[in-house]
Design an enzyme around this catalytic site. Structure first.
Site, short mmCIF file in Angstrom:
data_model
loop_
_atom_site.label_atom_id
_atom_site.label_comp_id
_atom_site.label_asym_id
_atom_site.label_seq_id
_atom_site.Cartn_x
_atom_site.Cartn_y
_atom_site.Cartn_z
N SER A 99 0.82 -1.26 0.08
CA SER A 99 0.11 0.00 -0.10
C SER A 99 0.91 1.17 0.04
O SER A 99 1.56 1.47 -0.89
CB SER A 99 -0.77 -0.18 1.31
OG SER A 99 -1.86 0.92 1.33
N ASP A 245 -1.49 1.50 -3.73
CA ASP A 245 -2.00 0.41 -4.42
C ASP A 245 -3.25 0.86 -5.07
O ASP A 245 -4.44 0.13 -5.30
CB ASP A 245 -2.31 -0.91 -3.57
CG ASP A 245 -2.87 -0.64 -2.33
OD1 ASP A 245 -3.15 0.68 -1.93
OD2 ASP A 245 -3.44 -1.53 -1.87
#
Length: 454
Positions: A99, A245
């Site tokens: 992420s 992401d």
């Protein structure tokens, strides 16, 4: 001796430094464990742009295939694109990403078929046990038949599905600056936005998992400074920032001012309720603004309050049949997207709402942003439990004040509320406060911080 994965396997996913905490050898074992826990005969995998992601993803696929499971690799994708594939193909999925974490990190977000989450209580603890055991005893024996590993491109289908969920047919031309942060938004935005009446001003669309321009975490104000400046320079209608992401989106208005994720939650909730005939449950966590449940009720819906964290939101979405859910962290969950979170769909809703009228974004969101919030303030403390107890003692005797301990401690009065909750992974207490006016919020915020840091 079995490996200790306690620092690698988190509450909702796998995340750690490569290769110090994990590598392709462990990824292969995670692949085998994932298929054992899900009982799958086929799975789907995807990965982000981090340098270590393709190798880790392929190792995971090898581990799964060795157990006789067929693997569909969709390659470079956003996390919500992986959720799309899991939902559309009815397959358990694994997304390789860390992420917004720095470049040396990587991780795995896993889900069952239909994008149902795999967390500590829904399979992740068992996956950890299996992998720890195999690091001591050796990898599990391969199946009689090795599964296949095939490639499939889902980007166009993912984009078409998202656009089918929002009516964008009659929006006016808009100028939008998008900061992809060198993350997966640079891969997905051009396809999702294709054909819409948008003048797209791209920032940092080059896929680069070393994040050369800024961290791909738009919740940190330092990481949206470039976007704010560019929106003003371009006289754009709005700006959108995605995390690494691209499953979260953050919005700034035409003046470059950040739009609260609570205001976006309320705006999207009103649109989803209208789409569902003015009925439906909307989930919000306990640190979203008072505006959210108010707007939900005004639009005919039923607000349901949950703990912070996507596993709690997703569980409540499934339990209650909710049509939408939103978090302060800019995660947005949709019934029409398998109850999974997708920042891209939230962004399309914002574009549709703005483009469907003639006013500015600041004017549009004003009706959804009614109070003054502190934002999340983290304090390092030696004794989380003791500090929480001190706060409780201070406020429980006050007249007209209510306390609840659904997640940390929430204290609510007529004109203000605050929540203090401990971090699960660090010696931190997190404070969020909100009030009907700035002066009251500042007073409450500073009083509570004095106790936390006293």
């Amino acid at each position: 001796m079995a490996a200790d994965l306690s620092q690698l396997v988190k509450a909702y996913d796998v995340r750690g430094v490569v290769p110090d905490q994990w590598d392709e050898t462990l990824a292969e074992l995670f692949g085998a464990a994932f298929v054992e826990v899900t009982g799958a005969s086929a799975i789907v995998t995807g990965h982000d742009m981090r340098p270590s992601s393709p190798g880790l993803s392929r190792a995971f696929a090898r581990g799964a295939a060795a157990q006789g499971v067929d693997v569909t690799e969709i390659g470079l994708c956003s996390t919500d694109q992986l959720y799309y594939a899991s939902g559309a193909l009815s397959l358990p999925g694994a997304m390789f990403t860390a992420s917004h974490n720095p470049a040396q990190y990587n991780g795995i977000k896993m889900c069952r078929a239909g994008a149902a989450p795999v967390g500590q209580d829904t399979g992740l603890a068992r996956i950890r046990e299996l992998v720890e055991g195999w690091t001591e005893s050796g990898a599990p024996a391969p199946a009689a038949r090795t599964g296949t590993i095939t490639r499939r491109d889902t980007l166009e289908d993912y984009a078409a599905h998202l656009r089918s969920l929002v009516d964008l047919a009659s929006i006016r031309p808009l100028k939008v600056v998008v900061d992809a942060g060198n993350g997966m938004g640079g891969h997905t935005v051009p396809t999702v936005f294709a054909g819409l009446p948008l003048t797209l001003v791209p920032m940092y669309f080059e896929l680069d998992g070393t994040f050369p321009n800024h961290e791909a975490n738009p919740l940190d104000p330092a990481n949206i400074v470039d976007l704010q400046k560019r929106v003003r320079e371009e006289s754009a209608d709005l700006g959108i920032a995605f995390d690494g992401d691209a499953d979260r989106c953050f919005v700034v208005d035409e003046n470059g001012n950040p739009v609260s994720p609570s205001a976006i939650t309320a705006l999207v909730a009103s649109r989803e309720l209208a789409k569902h005939g003015g009925k439906g449950t909307v989930i919000h966590n306990l640190i979203t603004s008072w505006s959210v449940p108010e707007v939900v009720k005004e639009n005919g819906g039923t607000p349901v309050r949950t703990r912070v964290g996507h596993s709690f939101i997703k569980a409540e979405m499934a339990k209650s049949g909710a049509i939408f859910g939103g978090e302060h962290s800019a995660h947005y969950y949709f019934k029409d997207f398998w109850n999974a979170d997708t920042g891209m769909l939230a962004a399309l809703h914002v574009l549709a709402a703005l483009g469907g009228q003639d006013g500015t974004l600041s004017g549009l969101v004003a009706q959804y942003d009614r109070y003054t919030g502190s934002g999340e303030i983290n304090s390092t403390v030696a004794d989380q439990t003791g500090r929480l107890a001190a706060i409780k003692t201070t406020y429980e005797a006050q007249e007209g004040v209510e306390l609840d301990e659904l997640d940390g401690l929430t204290v609510t009065a007529a004109d203000w509320w605050f929540n203090v909750r401990p971090s699960n992974t660090e010696p931190l207490l997190r404070l969020n406060a909100e009030a009907r006016d700035e002066a009251t919020m500042v007073k409450v915020r500073d009083e509570v911080l004095a106790i936390i840091r006293g």
